[in-house]
Design a protein around this motif. Structure first.
Motif, PDB file in Angstrom:
ATOM      1  N   UNK A  72       6.694  51.816 -46.701  1.00 38.02           N
ATOM      2  CA  UNK A  72       5.832  52.961 -46.413  1.00 38.02           C
ATOM      3  C   UNK A  72       6.262  53.698 -45.154  1.00 38.02           C
ATOM      4  N   UNK A  73       6.591  52.943 -44.100  1.00 37.79           N
ATOM      5  CA  UNK A  73       6.858  53.582 -42.796  1.00 37.79           C
ATOM      6  C   UNK A  73       8.319  53.518 -42.362  1.00 37.79           C
ATOM      7  N   UNK A  74       9.110  52.641 -42.974  1.00 39.79           N
ATOM      8  CA  UNK A  74      10.485  52.438 -42.531  1.00 39.79           C
ATOM      9  C   UNK A  74      10.589  51.555 -41.301  1.00 39.79           C
ATOM     10  N   UNK A  75       9.474  50.999 -40.847  1.00 41.79           N
ATOM     11  CA  UNK A  75       9.454  50.162 -39.645  1.00 41.79           C
ATOM     12  C   UNK A  75      10.166  48.833 -39.901  1.00 41.79           C
ATOM     13  N   UNK A  76      10.966  48.407 -38.928  1.00 37.39           N
ATOM     14  CA  UNK A  76      11.608  47.094 -38.958  1.00 37.39           C
ATOM     15  C   UNK A  76      10.537  46.040 -38.691  1.00 37.39           C
ATOM     16  N   UNK A  77      10.417  45.068 -39.615  1.00 40.48           N
ATOM     17  CA  UNK A  77       9.373  44.053 -39.496  1.00 40.48           C
ATOM     18  C   UNK A  77       9.911  42.679 -39.118  1.00 40.48           C
ATOM     19  N   UNK A  78      11.197  42.444 -39.339  1.00 40.27           N
ATOM     20  CA  UNK A  78      11.771  41.135 -39.058  1.00 40.27           C
ATOM     21  C   UNK A  78      12.886  40.825 -40.026  1.00 40.27           C
ATOM     22  N   UNK A  79      12.919  39.579 -40.481  1.00 42.19           N
ATOM     23  CA  UNK A  79      13.944  39.164 -41.438  1.00 42.19           C
ATOM     24  C   UNK A  79      13.340  38.210 -42.442  1.00 42.19           C
ATOM     25  N   UNK A  80      13.982  38.111 -43.587  1.00 39.95           N
ATOM     26  CA  UNK A  80      13.626  37.128 -44.607  1.00 39.95           C
ATOM     27  C   UNK A  80      14.882  36.884 -45.427  1.00 39.95           C
ATOM     28  N   UNK A  81      14.973  35.708 -46.006  1.00 38.18           N
ATOM     29  CA  UNK A  81      16.139  35.470 -46.828  1.00 38.18           C
ATOM     30  C   UNK A  81      16.382  34.027 -47.169  1.00 38.18           C
ATOM     31  N   UNK A  82      17.623  33.779 -47.517  1.00 37.63           N
ATOM     32  CA  UNK A  82      18.099  32.479 -47.966  1.00 37.63           C
ATOM     33  C   UNK A  82      19.305  32.099 -47.132  1.00 37.63           C
ATOM     34  N   UNK A  83      19.403  30.823 -46.790  1.00 40.35           N
ATOM     35  CA  UNK A  83      20.535  30.381 -45.984  1.00 40.35           C
ATOM     36  C   UNK A  83      20.931  28.970 -46.405  1.00 40.35           C
ATOM     37  N   UNK A  84      22.224  28.689 -46.308  1.00 43.38           N
ATOM     38  CA  UNK A  84      22.690  27.330 -46.548  1.00 43.38           C
ATOM     39  C   UNK A  84      22.178  26.445 -45.426  1.00 43.38           C
ATOM     40  N   UNK A  85      21.645  25.301 -45.780  1.00 45.50           N
ATOM     41  CA  UNK A  85      21.133  24.355 -44.795  1.00 45.50           C
ATOM     42  C   UNK A  85      22.316  23.689 -44.100  1.00 45.50           C
ATOM     43  N   UNK A  86      22.290  23.705 -42.763  1.00 41.35           N
ATOM     44  CA  UNK A  86      23.370  23.095 -41.973  1.00 41.35           C
ATOM     45  C   UNK A  86      22.765  22.365 -40.781  1.00 41.35           C
ATOM     46  N   UNK A  87      23.402  21.283 -40.393  1.00 38.79           N
ATOM     47  CA  UNK A  87      23.049  20.611 -39.153  1.00 38.79           C
ATOM     48  C   UNK A  87      21.786  19.764 -39.189  1.00 38.79           C
ATOM     49  N   UNK A  88      21.220  19.555 -40.372  1.00 37.42           N
ATOM     50  CA  UNK A  88      20.044  18.696 -40.513  1.00 37.42           C
ATOM     51  C   UNK A  88      20.286  17.762 -41.694  1.00 37.42           C
ATOM     52  N   UNK A  89      19.503  16.691 -41.802  1.00 39.63           N
ATOM     53  CA  UNK A  89      19.767  15.715 -42.864  1.00 39.63           C
ATOM     54  C   UNK A  89      19.248  16.122 -44.244  1.00 39.63           C
ATOM     55  N   UNK A  90      19.335  17.393 -44.559  1.00 38.86           N
ATOM     56  CA  UNK A  90      18.923  17.931 -45.850  1.00 38.86           C
ATOM     57  C   UNK A  90      20.023  18.890 -46.291  1.00 38.86           C
ATOM     58  N   UNK A  91      20.269  18.985 -47.592  1.00 42.84           N
ATOM     59  CA  UNK A  91      21.262  19.937 -48.084  1.00 42.84           C
ATOM     60  C   UNK A  91      20.584  20.937 -49.000  1.00 42.84           C
ATOM     61  N   UNK A  92      21.293  22.003 -49.286  1.00 38.39           N
ATOM     62  CA  UNK A  92      20.788  23.000 -50.217  1.00 38.39           C
ATOM     63  C   UNK A  92      20.676  24.370 -49.591  1.00 38.39           C
ATOM     64  N   UNK A  93      19.773  25.157 -50.161  1.00 34.80           N
ATOM     65  CA  UNK A  93      19.523  26.520 -49.692  1.00 34.80           C
ATOM     66  C   UNK A  93      18.072  26.602 -49.256  1.00 34.80           C
ATOM     67  N   UNK A  94      17.885  27.187 -48.093  1.00 35.91           N
ATOM     68  CA  UNK A  94      16.595  27.295 -47.430  1.00 35.91           C
ATOM     69  C   UNK A  94      16.077  28.719 -47.554  1.00 35.91           C
ATOM     70  N   UNK A  95      14.790  28.881 -47.853  1.00 35.54           N
ATOM     71  CA  UNK A  95      14.148  30.189 -47.816  1.00 35.54           C
ATOM     72  C   UNK A  95      13.386  30.278 -46.497  1.00 35.54           C
ATOM     73  N   UNK A  96      13.417  31.454 -45.884  1.00 35.88           N
ATOM     74  CA  UNK A  96      12.719  31.587 -44.609  1.00 35.88           C
ATOM     75  C   UNK A  96      12.392  33.023 -44.275  1.00 35.88           C
ATOM     76  N   UNK A  97      11.704  33.180 -43.164  1.00 28.95           N
ATOM     77  CA  UNK A  97      11.230  34.482 -42.712  1.00 28.95           C
ATOM     78  C   UNK A  97      10.967  34.402 -41.229  1.00 28.95           C
TER      79      UNK A  97
END
Length: 185
Positions: A72-97
């Motif tokens: 509606x406004x074009x305002x930057x609100x932040x980020x959201x997405x998917x990332x490969x999990x790294x550096x923790x004892x879990x594998x896969x793809x992480x969703x976040x915001x």
């Protein structure tokens, strides 16, 4: 991968990062509320480096962190997405915001998360068998979003974040889902 998919929801545009995003992103990374469960505040240079890494990762993999914008406004609100999990004892793809505090509580994290999960589970895009989400044990707001996304906590996989300093930022909870959320279909 050179191109990049944009995702659109009723209220949000998940898009490629622009130079105009650097300043509001840096302001978020210098905000104590935003960084409460993430650790130290970032300098402008450190914040800009995160955008450079996000851009490079997305170009290389075809998925990653989108800049989040109000349609509606074009305002930057932040980020959201998917990332490969790294550096923790879990594998896969992480969703976040990560959103700026002035827009917390408006359902944007859930809306963006649903779009990301739909992208992750769509056969013609990523076709992932599972997506995880993780956050600090004290970050109840993010855990509530994970539940709204239809994710289930997996206490057997909770872990200590080795990149966090000793103390309250180390304990993390893990949520999982192996299906596209019904709200995104």
């Amino acid at each position: 991968m050179v191109g990049m998919t944009e995702l659109r929801t009723e209220r949000l545009l998940l898009r490629r990062w622009r130079e105009s995003d650097l300043e509001p992103w840096a302001a978020m990374n210098a905000d104590l509320e935003v960084r409460r469960y993430l650790g130290d505040l970032l300098t402008r240079e450190e914040s800009d480096e995160t955008v450079a890494r996000m851009r490079a990762d997305f170009d290389a993999r075809g998925f990653g962190w989108w800049a989040l914008e109000s349609r509606e406004t074009g305002e930057f609100l932040g980020r959201a997405g998917l990332d490969e999990v790294k550096g923790v004892p879990v594998t896969g793809v992480d969703v976040g915001w990560r959103l700026k505090p002035s827009v917390w509580g408006n359902g944007y994290a859930t809306e963006a998360g649903l779009a990301c999960l739909a992208f992750a589970f769509a056969f013609e895009t990523l076709g992932l068998p599972e997506v995880v989400a993780m956050t600090n044990v004290g970050n109840l707001r993010s855990q509530a979003v994970m539940r709204r996304l239809g994710m289930t906590r997996d206490p057997a996989c909770d872990f200590e974040d080795p990149s966090a300093p000793e103390g309250p930022l180390r304990p993390c909870v893990l949520f999982r889902t192996d299906r596209m959320p019904a709200a995104a279909v």
